[in-house]
Write an enzyme that holds these catalytic residues in place. Structure first.
Site, PDB file in Angstrom:
ATOM      1  N   ASP A  62       0.890  -1.163   0.000  1.00  0.00           N
ATOM      2  CA  ASP A  62       0.000   0.000   0.000  1.00  0.00           C
ATOM      3  C   ASP A  62       0.929   1.214   0.000  1.00  0.00           C
ATOM      4  OD1 ASP A  62      -1.561   2.194   0.551  1.00  0.00           O
ATOM      5  OD2 ASP A  62      -2.724   1.232   2.126  1.00  0.00           O
ATOM      6  N   VAL A  63       0.912   1.978  -1.079  1.00  0.00           N
ATOM      7  CA  VAL A  63       1.903   3.050  -1.246  1.00  0.00           C
ATOM      8  C   VAL A  63       1.758   4.173  -0.224  1.00  0.00           C
ATOM      9  CG1 VAL A  63       2.331   2.634  -3.705  1.00  0.00           C
ATOM     10  CG2 VAL A  63       0.516   4.253  -3.023  1.00  0.00           C
ATOM     11  N   TYR A 154      -7.694  15.226  -8.375  1.00  0.00           N
ATOM     12  CA  TYR A 154      -6.761  14.381  -9.133  1.00  0.00           C
ATOM     13  C   TYR A 154      -5.697  15.249  -9.801  1.00  0.00           C
ATOM     14  CZ  TYR A 154      -5.125  11.019 -12.659  1.00  0.00           C
ATOM     15  OH  TYR A 154      -4.348  10.208 -13.458  1.00  0.00           O
ATOM     16  N   ILE A 187      -5.726   7.102 -21.500  1.00  0.00           N
ATOM     17  CA  ILE A 187      -5.254   5.772 -21.891  1.00  0.00           C
ATOM     18  C   ILE A 187      -6.335   4.751 -21.531  1.00  0.00           C
ATOM     19  CG2 ILE A 187      -3.335   4.132 -21.704  1.00  0.00           C
ATOM     20  CD1 ILE A 187      -2.412   6.964 -22.600  1.00  0.00           C
TER      21      ILE A 187
HETATM   22  P1  NAD Z   1      -5.158   1.198 -13.053  1.00  0.00           P
HETATM   23  O1  NAD Z   1      -6.272   1.512 -12.121  1.00  0.00           O
HETATM   24  O2  NAD Z   1      -5.393   0.224 -14.129  1.00  0.00           O
HETATM   25  O3  NAD Z   1      -3.864   0.746 -12.247  1.00  0.00           O
HETATM   26  C1  NAD Z   1      -3.458   1.414 -11.097  1.00  0.00           C
HETATM   27  C2  NAD Z   1      -2.844   0.400 -10.161  1.00  0.00           C
HETATM   28  O4  NAD Z   1      -2.489   1.086  -8.932  1.00  0.00           O
HETATM   29  C3  NAD Z   1      -3.828  -0.720  -9.777  1.00  0.00           C
HETATM   30  O5  NAD Z   1      -3.213  -1.977  -9.919  1.00  0.00           O
HETATM   31  C4  NAD Z   1      -4.159  -0.393  -8.343  1.00  0.00           C
HETATM   32  O6  NAD Z   1      -4.495  -1.522  -7.542  1.00  0.00           O
HETATM   33  C5  NAD Z   1      -2.875   0.258  -7.865  1.00  0.00           C
HETATM   34  N1  NAD Z   1      -3.073   1.005  -6.624  1.00  0.00           N
HETATM   35  C6  NAD Z   1      -4.098   1.833  -6.303  1.00  0.00           C
HETATM   36  N2  NAD Z   1      -3.983   2.255  -5.034  1.00  0.00           N
HETATM   37  C7  NAD Z   1      -2.858   1.670  -4.538  1.00  0.00           C
HETATM   38  C8  NAD Z   1      -2.200   1.718  -3.292  1.00  0.00           C
HETATM   39  N3  NAD Z   1      -2.689   2.435  -2.261  1.00  0.00           N
HETATM   40  N4  NAD Z   1      -1.061   1.022  -3.133  1.00  0.00           N
HETATM   41  C9  NAD Z   1      -0.569   0.266  -4.153  1.00  0.00           C
HETATM   42  N5  NAD Z   1      -1.135   0.187  -5.366  1.00  0.00           N
HETATM   43  C10 NAD Z   1      -2.281   0.880  -5.551  1.00  0.00           C
HETATM   44  O7  NAD Z   1      -4.702   2.611 -13.648  1.00  0.00           O
HETATM   45  P2  NAD Z   1      -3.724   3.009 -14.873  1.00  0.00           P
HETATM   46  O8  NAD Z   1      -4.541   3.685 -15.868  1.00  0.00           O
HETATM   47  O9  NAD Z   1      -2.850   1.872 -15.256  1.00  0.00           O
HETATM   48  O10 NAD Z   1      -2.865   4.150 -14.151  1.00  0.00           O
HETATM   49  C11 NAD Z   1      -1.495   4.037 -13.815  1.00  0.00           C
HETATM   50  C12 NAD Z   1      -0.959   5.411 -13.477  1.00  0.00           C
HETATM   51  O11 NAD Z   1      -1.061   6.268 -14.612  1.00  0.00           O
HETATM   52  C13 NAD Z   1      -1.738   6.118 -12.361  1.00  0.00           C
HETATM   53  O12 NAD Z   1      -0.836   6.846 -11.548  1.00  0.00           O
HETATM   54  C14 NAD Z   1      -2.637   7.059 -13.122  1.00  0.00           C
HETATM   55  O13 NAD Z   1      -3.041   8.160 -12.342  1.00  0.00           O
HETATM   56  C15 NAD Z   1      -1.740   7.447 -14.274  1.00  0.00           C
HETATM   57  N6  NAD Z   1      -2.445   7.960 -15.442  1.00  0.00           N
HETATM   58  C16 NAD Z   1      -3.422   7.227 -16.039  1.00  0.00           C
HETATM   59  C17 NAD Z   1      -4.063   7.733 -17.160  1.00  0.00           C
HETATM   60  C18 NAD Z   1      -5.138   6.968 -17.880  1.00  0.00           C
HETATM   61  O14 NAD Z   1      -5.798   7.549 -18.745  1.00  0.00           O
HETATM   62  N7  NAD Z   1      -5.354   5.697 -17.629  1.00  0.00           N
HETATM   63  C19 NAD Z   1      -3.711   8.989 -17.665  1.00  0.00           C
HETATM   64  C20 NAD Z   1      -2.718   9.702 -17.031  1.00  0.00           C
HETATM   65  C21 NAD Z   1      -2.082   9.185 -15.923  1.00  0.00           C
END
Ligand code: NAD
Length: 250
Positions: A62-63, A154, A187
């Site tokens: 848990d980060v 966010y 994404i």
């Molecule tokens: P996702 O929800 O598919 O994956 C995020 C992962 O983080 C999940 O496996 C989740 O369980 C984990 N996570 C959440 N809370 C946590 C915690 N407290 N401790 C440990 N792990 C935890 O999302 P994604 O789209 O793959 O996003 C990855 C990163 O990219 C994120 O930081 C997100 O904000 C960023 N991002 C995503 C997008 C998008 O459009 N998908 C765009 C810009 C930035």
């Protein structure tokens, strides 16, 4: 083999972009630790990488917990001997304008997206110092570059990540530790499917807003993260890699 002999730690590596990054890193020769709160998905990703001939360890992380981070870094060193690369990828998305955002939502998204990046960085720096350097890649967002009509909290977390990355870069450059931020547009992942890309009309609208005319895929981001993790980017620190199909160029 762009990451041969490297050890990488990826937070939030159980699914989404983090899992794609972990698989790509393993194919490029890195030993990979994925830390996440999702145990089943994390173990599944770990198994897929190991079955494909890579080397991967899943750790419950848990980060928001400093103790968890210290345990994860210790587990990485115990298994693979060192830490060269940290991808602070874990994150959550919250929708809401300023008035719709509760204090509880604000604190939660700040804790995971903001404090999580700080704690991960703090935990790996002593290990990177021991091996004479490292590369830290922080997942910010286009929401950390421009204002958002729908995601006040966010965007604030991702703006914090952008500047925290630059502070890390200038503070540790002399020790060979680099830090760069990545700024994806929308994404197609498990984060956006239930929140932004909810139906055909919203997916279509998103593509129309994007000059390159398509949705981003996790691989688009993972390729950029790989470049920043590798020695190919050895003169880059404190920089912002935008991967958004031209969204913020308009
Ligand atoms: P996702 O929800 O598919 O994956 C995020 C992962 O983080 C999940 O496996 C989740 O369980 C984990 N996570 C959440 N809370 C946590 C915690 N407290 N401790 C440990 N792990 C935890 O999302 P994604 O789209 O793959 O996003 C990855 C990163 O990219 C994120 O930081 C997100 O904000 C960023 N991002 C995503 C997008 C998008 O459009 N998908 C765009 C810009 C930035």
């Amino acid at each position: 083999m762009r990451l041969e002999n490297k050890v990488a730690l990826i937070s939030g590596g159980a699914r989404g972009m983090g899992a794609v990054e972990a698989k790509l890193f393993a194919r490029e020769g890195a030993k990979v630790v994925i830390g996440d709160v999702l145990e089943d998905e994390g173990k599944q990703t770990e198994a897929e990488i190991n079955e494909a001939g890579g080397q991967c360890l899943f750790v419950m992380l848990d980060v928001t917990s400093e103790e968890n981070w210290n345990q994860t870094v210790a587990a990485t060193v115990a298994r693979f001997g060192k830490v060269d690369i940290l991808v602070n990828n874990a994150g959550i998305f919250t929708l809401g304008n300023v008035e719709d955002t509760t204090v509880e939502m604000w604190d939660r998204v700040m804790a995971i997206n903001g404090k999580g990046v700080f704690l991960g960085t703090k935990a790996v720096i002593p290990e990177m110092r021991k091996v004479g350097g490292g590369s830290i890649i922080n997942l910010s967002s286009v929401a950390g570059l421009i204002g958002s009509a729908r995601a006040a909290a966010y965007g604030a977390t991702k703006g914090a990540v952008r500047i925290f990355t630059k502070s890390t870069a200038v503070q540790y450059a002399k020790e060979g530790i680099r830090a760069n931020s990545v700024h994806p547009g929308i994404i197609d992942t498990p984060m956006t499917v239930p929140t932004i890309l909810v139906d055909d009309a919203s997916r279509e609208a998103q593509m129309e807003r994007t000059p390159l005319g398509r949705l981003g895929q996790s691989e688009d981001v993972a390729n950029g993260v790989l470049f920043l993790a590798s020695d190919e980017s050895s003169f880059m620190t404190g920089s912002e890699l935008v991967i958004d199909g031209g969204l913020t160029a308009q």
